[in-house]
Each structure stands twice: as C-alpha cells, then as structure tokens.
Design an enzyme around this catalytic site. Structure first.
Site, PDB file in Angstrom:
ATOM      1  N   GLY A  17      49.718  41.558  43.630  1.00  0.00           N
ATOM      2  CA  GLY A  17      49.267  41.517  44.974  1.00  0.00           C
ATOM      3  C   GLY A  17      47.764  41.358  44.919  1.00  0.00           C
ATOM      4  O   GLY A  17      47.214  40.905  43.907  1.00  0.00           O
ATOM      5  N   CYS A  18      47.136  41.716  46.078  1.00  0.00           N
ATOM      6  CA  CYS A  18      45.887  41.744  46.181  1.00  0.00           C
ATOM      7  C   CYS A  18      45.182  42.516  45.157  1.00  0.00           C
ATOM      8  O   CYS A  18      45.440  43.674  44.746  1.00  0.00           O
ATOM      9  CB  CYS A  18      45.104  42.488  47.566  1.00  0.00           C
ATOM     10  SG  CYS A  18      43.649  42.505  47.765  1.00  0.00           S
ATOM     11  N   PHE A  19      44.165  41.946  44.472  1.00  0.00           N
ATOM     12  CA  PHE A  19      43.419  42.563  43.350  1.00  0.00           C
ATOM     13  C   PHE A  19      42.550  43.514  43.325  1.00  0.00           C
ATOM     14  O   PHE A  19      42.165  44.457  42.497  1.00  0.00           O
ATOM     15  CB  PHE A  19      43.079  41.738  42.125  1.00  0.00           C
ATOM     16  CG  PHE A  19      41.936  40.634  42.587  1.00  0.00           C
ATOM     17  CD1 PHE A  19      41.220  40.846  43.661  1.00  0.00           C
ATOM     18  CD2 PHE A  19      41.933  39.296  41.765  1.00  0.00           C
ATOM     19  CE1 PHE A  19      40.116  39.884  44.289  1.00  0.00           C
ATOM     20  CE2 PHE A  19      40.902  38.465  42.223  1.00  0.00           C
ATOM     21  CZ  PHE A  19      40.016  38.781  43.506  1.00  0.00           C
TER      22      PHE A  19
END
Length: 171
Positions: A17-19
């Site tokens: 997902g969002c890093f």
C-alpha cells in the site's frame, strides 16, 4: 540497486500500500538499519510519482536493509503481513490502484524459499487466496525526496497502518 551495504547486511523490497506508513513501520523493526521508498517492478525507467499514480505499473515499495544476524527475513515478513490486508487486490486502506498492490521482491535467490514458505504459512490463516506478489526485483527507482521519511516530516499524514502497530514495534 541501492547504496553499498556493510558486512552482514541484506536487503528486501516490500510493497504494502502507501509507502509512507509502510516505511515508518518497517524502520522500527529491531535490526533494520535503513529504509527508502521508491517504485518497483514497473515497465518504464525512472517514473515520477505522477506516472505511478497514473497507472505506470510500478508498486509503491520500501527498500529494507537489515542486519541478518539481528533479524531474520522470516521475522520481517511476519511483521509486514501484520500491517497489510494480504488478500486485498491492488488496495490497502483507502488507497486503490495497481501501485498499492502487495509484493515481496527479492534480490538474492536464497531468499525466495523463505518468502514462499512464509506465504504458505500465511495462506493457512485465510480462505481467500493471498494477493501478495513474490518475485525477483526487476527494478527500483527512489521516490522523490519529499516522500522519504514522510511521516517523520508530516506526523499527521495519512497512513493505513494504525498507531497501535507503530507502538508495538517501539516497545
């Protein structure tokens, strides 16, 4: 792919997902010495954040450098699986798109078996098939400077990982 590593250090590339939050979380694991965020396993060279958000095919990924005698790859993977939805396809939290797919990308062939075994163990806990890619790292391009250590610079920034998970690792 990244910088020169010291003796005893290994690297693994994790997309979850969002890093922003994934990077912060992984950086808190005892034995992890460095984390960087970037874009992995896409078809084009040096994509920008805008390219990735527009469907370039890269995954938002965290490069994790760790001291192999302090923490095993299997342990890093167990902790990683705790903060992603392993059966969610191209989505984590409110983030949807191919860039938010989950993946474990390795650079050393010896890590492949550890990864596959960890995924087999994880699969036993789910009825649905896992949506985690396990593949060799084909490419990795560092994300723009403002993405590096984003949540350290922006503590109120959005994250699909809850504060409870961060606190567990801090203890």
């Amino acid at each position: 792919m990244g910088k020169q590593m010291a003796a005893g250090e290994k690297e693994i590339y994790l997309a979850g997902g969002c890093f922003w939050g994934t990077e912060k979380y992984l950086s808190l694991i005892k034995g992890v010495v460095e984390t960087e965020v970037g874009y992995a396993n896409g078809p084009t060279a040096r994509p920008s954040y805008e390219d990735v958000c527009s469907g370039s095919g890269h995954a938002e990924t965290v490069r994790v450098v760790y001291q192999a005698d302090e923490v095993a790859l299997s342990r890093i993977l167990e902790l990683f699986y705790e903060v992603i939805d392993p059966v969610s396809v191209n989505r984590q939290g409110f983030d949807v798109g191919v860039q938010y797919r989950s993946g474990v990308y390795y650079v050393q062939e010896e890590d492949r078996e550890v990864i596959l075994q960890s995924l087999q163990t994880l699969q036993r806990r789910y009825e649905k098939p896992l949506a985690i890619e396990a593949a060799p790292l084909r490419n990795f391009y560092l994300a723009e400077a403002y993405h590096q250590k984003y949540l350290a610079k922006n503590p109120q920034g959005y994250c699909h990982i809850g504060e409870t998970e961060f606190q567990k690792l801090k203890q």
